[in-house]
Design an enzyme around this catalytic site. Structure first.
Site, PDB file in Angstrom:
ATOM      1  CB  VAL A   1      -0.859  -0.083   1.039  1.00  0.00           C
ATOM      2  CG1 VAL A   1      -1.705   1.359   1.212  1.00  0.00           C
ATOM      3  CG2 VAL A   1      -1.746  -1.390   1.270  1.00  0.00           C
ATOM      4  N   PRO A   2       1.190   1.973  -1.217  1.00  0.00           N
ATOM      5  CG  PRO A   2       0.765   2.733  -3.268  1.00  0.00           C
ATOM      6  CD  PRO A   2       0.045   1.900  -2.103  1.00  0.00           C
ATOM      7  CB  CYS A   3       2.016   5.081   2.921  1.00  0.00           C
ATOM      8  SG  CYS A   3       3.515   4.172   3.491  1.00  0.00           S
ATOM      9  CG  HIS A   4       6.668   4.360  -1.614  1.00  0.00           C
ATOM     10  ND1 HIS A   4       5.869   3.053  -1.338  1.00  0.00           N
ATOM     11  CD2 HIS A   4       7.022   4.251  -2.739  1.00  0.00           C
ATOM     12  CE1 HIS A   4       5.788   2.788  -2.395  1.00  0.00           C
ATOM     13  NE2 HIS A   4       6.615   3.406  -3.275  1.00  0.00           N
TER      14      HIS A   4
END
Length: 154
Positions: A117-120
Site C-alpha cells: 500500500v504505497p504510502c511512500h
C-alpha cells in the site's frame, strides 16, 4: 500468524499474514521469521518482482486492521500509480473529505503495509519529502526506483 523476511536493496522487510491476507509489511531487521504460508510466500515473490523492476502493482489479499477512515485512506493510496506521487490534500479530496488533510496524514503514517500500500508515494504539497515510517532515505530510494524521485526534492 505467519512471518517471513526478505532482504531488499533498502533493508530487511518483515512480511506478516494470517490465513486470509497480509497484515503487515514493515522495514525491520529485528523481526525473526516464524513460519511461512502461501500468502507470505506470494508477497515475497511479488516484492522481489517489484524490486527487480518487473512489477508495478501488487495483487495480494490484504487483512490490515484499521478504522473505517484509515481503511479508506489506505484504499486511496492504492490508486496512486507506480512512478506517481500525491499529497495528503490530494488523498483527502479523493476520499471526499478535503478538510481531513491532517487525519489523512495520520492514517498514512499508520499504514501497516509498506510498499504494498504505497504510502511512500505521498509527498508534501510543495513537492518535498514528508515523513515515512521506514525513514526518508528509504522513501527517496523507493521513489527514485519508481522514477518519481524527481518529483520529491529533499
Amino acid at each position: 500468524m505467519y512471518i517471513q523476511t526478505m532482504s531488499t536493496p533498502c533493508g530487511q522487510l518483515a512480511v506478516t499474514a494470517n490465513n486470509t491476507g497480509l497484515t503487515r509489511v514493515v522495514f525491520d531487521d529485528t523481526v525473526k521469521p516464524t513460519q511461512a504460508n502461501a500468502l507470505t510466500q506470494q508477497a515475497i515473490s511479488q516484492l522481489e518482482q517489484y524490486f527487480s523492476g518487473s512489477r508495478t502493482r501488487f495483487s495480494l489479499p490484504l487483512a490490515a486492521v484499521g478504522t473505517v477512515f484509515q481503511t479508506r485512506v489506505w484504499q486511496a493510496l492504492n490508486d496512486i500509480e507506480f512512478g506517481q506521487t500525491a499529497s495528503y490534500a490530494d488523498i483527502a479530496r479523493r476520499i471526499d473529505n478535503p478538510k481531513a488533510v491532517r487525519a489523512v496524514g495520520m492514517a498514512n503514517g499508520r499504514n501497516p503495509l509498506a510498499i504494498v500500500v504505497p504510502c511512500h508515494r505521498i509527498i508534501g504539497s510543495n513537492g518535498t519529502l514528508t515523513g515515512y515510517a521506514g525513514g526518508l532515505a528509504r522513501k527517496q530510494y523507493l521513489l527514485n526506483m519508481e522514477g518519481a524521485g524527481k518529483h520529491a526534492a529533499t
